[in-house]
Structures are given as structure tokens and as C-alpha cells.
Write a protein that holds these residues in place. Structure first.
Motif, PDB file in Angstrom:
ATOM      1  N   THR A  39       0.750  -1.224  -0.060  1.00 11.48           N
ATOM      2  CA  THR A  39       0.098  -0.120   0.126  1.00 11.48           C
ATOM      3  C   THR A  39       0.769   1.338   0.142  1.00 11.48           C
ATOM      4  N   GLN A  40       2.198   1.109   0.017  1.00 11.30           N
ATOM      5  CA  GLN A  40       2.986   2.523  -0.054  1.00 11.30           C
ATOM      6  C   GLN A  40       3.227   3.046  -1.392  1.00 11.30           C
ATOM      7  N   PRO A  41       3.001   4.220  -1.664  1.00 12.64           N
ATOM      8  CA  PRO A  41       3.093   4.864  -2.794  1.00 12.64           C
ATOM      9  C   PRO A  41       4.748   5.226  -3.128  1.00 12.64           C
ATOM     10  N   VAL A  42       5.003   4.811  -4.264  1.00 12.83           N
ATOM     11  CA  VAL A  42       6.424   5.173  -4.579  1.00 12.83           C
ATOM     12  C   VAL A  42       6.280   5.819  -6.089  1.00 12.83           C
ATOM     13  N   LYS A  43       7.648   6.483  -6.241  1.00 13.27           N
ATOM     14  CA  LYS A  43       7.959   7.083  -7.578  1.00 13.27           C
ATOM     15  C   LYS A  43       8.870   6.393  -8.251  1.00 13.27           C
ATOM     16  N   ARG A  44       8.642   6.526  -9.780  1.00 19.06           N
ATOM     17  CA  ARG A  44       9.676   6.056 -10.574  1.00 19.06           C
ATOM     18  C   ARG A  44      11.081   6.078 -10.223  1.00 19.06           C
ATOM     19  N   GLY A  45      11.815   5.182 -10.036  1.00 19.93           N
ATOM     20  CA  GLY A  45      13.212   5.248  -9.633  1.00 19.93           C
ATOM     21  C   GLY A  45      13.520   5.182  -8.259  1.00 19.93           C
ATOM     22  N   ASP A  46      12.486   5.077  -7.205  1.00 21.61           N
ATOM     23  CA  ASP A  46      12.623   4.697  -5.896  1.00 21.61           C
ATOM     24  C   ASP A  46      13.289   3.528  -5.635  1.00 21.61           C
ATOM     25  N   VAL A  47      13.935   3.327  -4.801  1.00 22.33           N
ATOM     26  CA  VAL A  47      14.637   1.865  -4.090  1.00 22.33           C
ATOM     27  C   VAL A  47      13.585   1.072  -3.592  1.00 22.33           C
ATOM     28  N   LEU A  48      13.400  -0.086  -4.070  1.00 20.40           N
ATOM     29  CA  LEU A  48      12.693  -0.903  -3.534  1.00 20.40           C
ATOM     30  C   LEU A  48      13.366  -1.758  -2.592  1.00 20.40           C
ATOM     31  N   VAL A  49      14.180  -2.686  -3.105  1.00 21.02           N
ATOM     32  CA  VAL A  49      14.981  -3.888  -2.542  1.00 21.02           C
ATOM     33  C   VAL A  49      16.424  -3.650  -2.896  1.00 21.02           C
ATOM     34  N   VAL A  50      17.403  -4.040  -2.082  1.00 20.16           N
ATOM     35  CA  VAL A  50      18.523  -4.124  -2.092  1.00 20.16           C
ATOM     36  C   VAL A  50      19.330  -5.717  -1.885  1.00 20.16           C
ATOM     37  N   LEU A  51      20.032  -5.978  -3.137  1.00 18.31           N
ATOM     38  CA  LEU A  51      20.527  -7.282  -2.884  1.00 18.31           C
ATOM     39  C   LEU A  51      22.001  -7.378  -2.561  1.00 18.31           C
ATOM     40  N   ASP A  52      22.562  -8.566  -1.883  1.00 17.61           N
ATOM     41  CA  ASP A  52      23.817  -8.243  -1.691  1.00 17.61           C
ATOM     42  C   ASP A  52      24.634  -8.502  -2.884  1.00 17.61           C
ATOM     43  N   PRO A  53      25.655  -7.413  -2.780  1.00 14.40           N
ATOM     44  CA  PRO A  53      26.490  -7.140  -4.093  1.00 14.40           C
ATOM     45  C   PRO A  53      27.948  -7.926  -4.226  1.00 14.40           C
ATOM     46  N   ALA A  54      27.897  -8.744  -3.116  1.00 14.21           N
ATOM     47  CA  ALA A  54      29.521  -9.266  -3.006  1.00 14.21           C
ATOM     48  C   ALA A  54      29.586 -10.168  -4.258  1.00 14.21           C
ATOM     49  N   THR A  55      28.902 -11.108  -4.657  1.00 17.92           N
ATOM     50  CA  THR A  55      29.099 -11.793  -5.846  1.00 17.92           C
ATOM     51  C   THR A  55      29.307 -11.193  -6.971  1.00 17.92           C
ATOM     52  N   PRO A  56      28.443 -10.210  -7.473  1.00 17.37           N
ATOM     53  CA  PRO A  56      28.502  -9.567  -8.535  1.00 17.37           C
ATOM     54  C   PRO A  56      29.716  -8.672  -8.785  1.00 17.37           C
ATOM     55  N   GLN A  57      30.456  -8.124  -7.430  1.00 12.76           N
ATOM     56  CA  GLN A  57      31.552  -7.346  -7.490  1.00 12.76           C
ATOM     57  C   GLN A  57      32.715  -8.151  -7.741  1.00 12.76           C
ATOM     58  N   ILE A  58      32.629  -9.415  -7.104  1.00 11.79           N
ATOM     59  CA  ILE A  58      33.821 -10.359  -7.511  1.00 11.79           C
ATOM     60  C   ILE A  58      33.644 -10.730  -9.122  1.00 11.79           C
ATOM     61  N   ALA A  59      32.634 -10.944  -9.748  1.00 15.36           N
ATOM     62  CA  ALA A  59      32.651 -11.242 -11.078  1.00 15.36           C
ATOM     63  C   ALA A  59      33.185  -9.983 -11.849  1.00 15.36           C
ATOM     64  N   LEU A  60      32.887  -8.644 -11.362  1.00 18.22           N
ATOM     65  CA  LEU A  60      33.377  -7.616 -12.113  1.00 18.22           C
ATOM     66  C   LEU A  60      34.817  -7.460 -12.110  1.00 18.22           C
ATOM     67  N   ALA A  61      35.256  -7.838 -10.901  1.00 20.54           N
ATOM     68  CA  ALA A  61      36.799  -7.733 -10.792  1.00 20.54           C
ATOM     69  C   ALA A  61      37.535  -8.951 -11.740  1.00 20.54           C
ATOM     70  N   GLN A  62      36.860  -9.891 -11.651  1.00 24.79           N
ATOM     71  CA  GLN A  62      37.260 -11.043 -12.753  1.00 24.79           C
ATOM     72  C   GLN A  62      37.295 -10.546 -14.274  1.00 24.79           C
ATOM     73  N   ALA A  63      36.028 -10.001 -14.543  1.00 25.42           N
ATOM     74  CA  ALA A  63      35.908  -9.645 -15.680  1.00 25.42           C
ATOM     75  C   ALA A  63      36.834  -8.519 -16.146  1.00 25.42           C
ATOM     76  N   GLU A  64      37.080  -7.364 -15.270  1.00 30.06           N
ATOM     77  CA  GLU A  64      38.069  -6.348 -15.560  1.00 30.06           C
ATOM     78  C   GLU A  64      39.511  -6.871 -15.826  1.00 30.06           C
ATOM     79  N   ALA A  65      39.712  -7.859 -14.950  1.00 27.10           N
ATOM     80  CA  ALA A  65      41.168  -8.810 -15.070  1.00 27.10           C
ATOM     81  C   ALA A  65      41.337  -9.567 -16.548  1.00 27.10           C
ATOM     82  N   ASP A  66      40.065 -10.002 -16.858  1.00 26.23           N
ATOM     83  CA  ASP A  66      40.172 -10.777 -18.093  1.00 26.23           C
ATOM     84  C   ASP A  66      40.340  -9.635 -19.392  1.00 26.23           C
ATOM     85  N   LEU A  67      39.950  -8.487 -19.181  1.00 20.36           N
ATOM     86  CA  LEU A  67      39.958  -7.404 -20.462  1.00 20.36           C
ATOM     87  C   LEU A  67      41.275  -6.998 -20.430  1.00 20.36           C
TER      88      LEU A  67
END
Length: 387
Positions: free
Chosen positions: A89-117
């Protein structure tokens, strides 16, 4: 006799009173029937006037409900929920943060991808350097071939001289002018010169083979980098794409509202691991609602897209009237679009009047003044006088 004479006037008076009462009742009945007939005639005239002036130019239905193009919020990656910032029932605007997920795994994947580059860029630069080295090696092999050919010429000259000396001494050996030892020495020199020629020719063949190998290596190195720069190399571009995907996954750890609306059916909790593509909540755009009105098929003979319509909602009653227009008419009835459509090919078929959904677009300003919710009951009237 006197009593009989008195009773006759009394009986006559009673009959007269009864007749008068019956006459009055009949007159009253005629009066009420006349009044009823007049009332019916007036009502009929009013209805006829209403139909001619208004009714025939309007079609309506109370089989109408509020609908909306709702947004299903789904995570783009699978991860564990660390924050939930909204509730039902909470009103929200476009772009408002709804949920935050754990960023640890994606950040590790990003570091690996940058190393591969970085490794892909280094391999491209190494390929460019290898092409230059191979080109220099091809140039050096030309000098080796020239030197090997000079050695062959020198060895051939020595061989020709040794053969001449040995032939001459062979001719003089019969007369005793040349000793046996001198003849043996000349023969050994001839054989040594012959071996030197063979060795020189083998060296020339080796130099030619080395040049061919250098040319092949040069061509292979050139093929790797030909027509490409460091940024357009296929391996580098693939590595860049992986980096972009990894960055996108990191950004997708923050789930935002795709539109303005109200949160409905929230199904996510902190600590829950959500799967990619699974619905975790719904956003209802209460400012972009419309009406799906189900009209009988005979009512739609003159209905066209763009015609004006009025809507009343049960939640507000007749005091609030919404104004809209026909936005579209469905391509099929509800029964025809059912998972198992009705089959009327049997002999016991009974005709049922079908209804066709008609979409009514509402005025956003009126919606803002009197908000509606999906699923509410409404009544719709369409003005078909413009047809």
C-alpha cells in the motif's frame, strides 16, 4: 297492512342508497383508472421523449471494472536480499529504491571480468609485437640465405680446385712424377671439398626453410591483428562485453520502481534468496487506470473508438462522474479467449448473448482528484450520438 306500507318506502330508500354507493364506487374506479391511464401515458411519453432525445444515443453497462497495466517487479540476478525499503500500500515514484540485494558476488565477477579485459589487451599488444618481430626475422633470414649461398659458392670453388688438383696428380702418378703420398693428400682434399659443398648446400636449404617458417609466423601474427585496433579486437570486445554485463549485475543489486504507483503483493523479506525473473512485488499505476466495460454484442453496433463516455464508481456513487473516451474494442469475447473455449458444434446448443470488452481511457486529472483502485466496480455510459 300498515307495517307493510311503511316497509316499502324504507326498502326503496335502501335500494336507492345502495345504487348511489355503487355509482360512486364506479365513478371513483373510473376516475382512478383514468388517472392511471393518464399517468401511464405521461410516463410513456416521458420515456419516449427520453429515448428519442437521450436513450437511443447512449449505451451503458454495469459490468465494468477498473483495470491497469501493472508492473511485475522481478530481480535480474539471483542473490540474497539485504534490504526491503517498501511495504504493501506504499506509494512510490519511478526510480525509488525498493529492494537491495547482496552485491558481493557480482562485485567479484566484475573484478574477474576487468582482469580478463586487461589480459585480452595485453595479448593483443603481444600479438602486435610478435608481428613486428616476425617481420624482422623474415628480413634477417634474407641475410642468412645470402650468406649460405656465398658459402655454397666458396665451397663449390674449393671443390672445383680440389677436383682439378686430384685429377692432375692422378694423370702424373703413372709416370712417377707424383708420389703416392701426394696423390693421397690430393684425394683427401677433394673428398673434403666435396663434403664442404654438401654441407654448404644443406646450410642453404636450412636458411631457406627458416625463412619460410619466419614468413609463416609473420603471416599468422599479422592475421591476428590485421584490420583491428586494441579496442576493436574481437577478444578485447568480448572481454569488454563481460565487464559491461558484470557492471550491469552490480547495478541490478539495487531494484528500483519502474513507474509511479502503489506497492501491492509484496512477497520478499530480508535474508530471502530471490531467483532471477521471480516476481517479488507488483506496482499498480493508480494514475494511469482505465475501465474495461463488458457490453452486450447488440450494444456495440454504433460504438466507435474515440466516442465520449461517462463513468461512475460504486466507491463514490453518483456524486463523482469521470469523463473519458473509448480507447479500443477487444478483438474477441471473453469466452473465445478462455483457456478452453466453448464448443458450440453439438446439437444441444443454446444461444447466450456474448459480451465484448471495451476499454475506456479516463482523465488523469479526475483520477488524481478521486483515486480509484484496480478491480473496483463501475457503471459506464457511451455517447454514440456522434456516430
Amino acid at each position: 297492512m300498515a307495517d307493510a306500507a311503511v316497509s316499502e318506502p324504507i326498502a326503496a330508500s335502501a335500494d336507492s342508497s345502495a345504487d348511489e354507493a355503487a355509482f360512486r364506487r364506479a365513478a371513483a374506479r373510473r376516475l382512478w383508472l383514468t388517472r392511471l391511464a393518464i399517468a401511464i401515458a405521461v410516463v410513456g411519453a416521458l420515456w419516449t421523449g427520453w429515448y428519442l432525445l437521450f436513450g437511443r444515443n447512449h449505451v451503458g453497462t454495469d459490468n465494468a471494472y477498473v483495470s491497469a497495466e501493472m508492473a511485475q517487479v522481478t530481480p535480474q540476478i539471483s542473490a540474497t536480499v539485504t534490504e526491503v525499503r517498501v511495504s504493501d500500500t506504499q506509494p512510490v515514484k519511478r526510480g525509488d529504491v525498493l529492494v537491495v540485494l547482496d552485491p558481493a558476488t557480482p562485485q567479484i565477477a566484475l573484478a574477474q571480468a576487468e582482469a580478463d579485459l586487461a589480459a585480452a589487451r595485453r595479448r593483443f599488444r603481444q600479438a602486435e609485437a610478435s608481428a613486428g618481430a616476425a617481420s624482422a626475422q623474415v628480413g634477417a633470414s634474407d641475410a642468412d640465405i645470402a650468406r649460405a649461398r656465398a658459402q655454397v659458392s666458396s665451397a663449390q670453388a674449393d671443390f672445383d680446385k680440389a677436383r682439378t688438383d686430384w685429377t692432375r696428380r692422378q694423370a702424373l702418378a703413372a709416370s712417377g712424377a707424383v708420389s703416392g703420398e701426394e696423390l693421397t693428400t690430393a684425394r683427401r682434399a677433394f673428398e673434403s671439398a666435396q663434403a664442404a659443398v654438401a654441407q654448404a648446400r644443406a646450410g642453404l636449404d636450412q636458411a631457406i626453410a627458416a625463412q619460410r617458417a619466419a614468413q609463416g609466423q609473420y603471416q599468422a601474427s599479422v592475421a591476428v591483428v590485421a584490420g583491428s585496433t586494441e579496442d576493436t579486437d574481437p577478444a578485447v570486445r568480448a572481454a569488454i562485453a563481460r565487464v559491461q554485463q558484470a557492471r550491469l549485475d552490480v547495478n541490478n543489486t539495487v531494484i528500483r520502481a519502474p513507474m509511479d504507483g502503489v506497492v501491492t503483493q509484496r512477497k520478499v523479506q530480508v535474508g530471502q534468496r530471490v531467483a532471477q525473473g521471480a516476481s517479488i512485488m507488483t506496482i499498480v499505476p493508480v494514475g494511469q487506470l482505465y475501465i474495461d466495460a463488458n457490453f452486450k454484442e447488440r450494444q456495440l453496433r454504433r460504438v466507435r473508438v474515440g466516442m465520449p463516455a461517462t463513468v461512475t464508481a460504486d466507491i463514490y456513487g453518483g456524486d463523482v462522474v469521470y469523463h473519458g473516451r473509448v480507447a479500443g474494442i477487444s478483438g474477441g469475447t471473453g469466452s473465445s479467449m478462455a483457456l478452453i473455449p466453448a464448443q458450440n458444434a453439438t446439437g444441444n446448443w443454446i444461444k447466450v448473448v456474448q459480451r465484448l470488452p471495451v476499454r475506456i481511457a479516463l482523465d488523469p486529472r479526475e483520477l488524481a482528484a478521486h483515486p480509484l483502485r484496480v478491480g473496483l466496480s463501475t457503471e459506464v455510459e457511451i455517447d454514440i450520438s456522434s456516430n
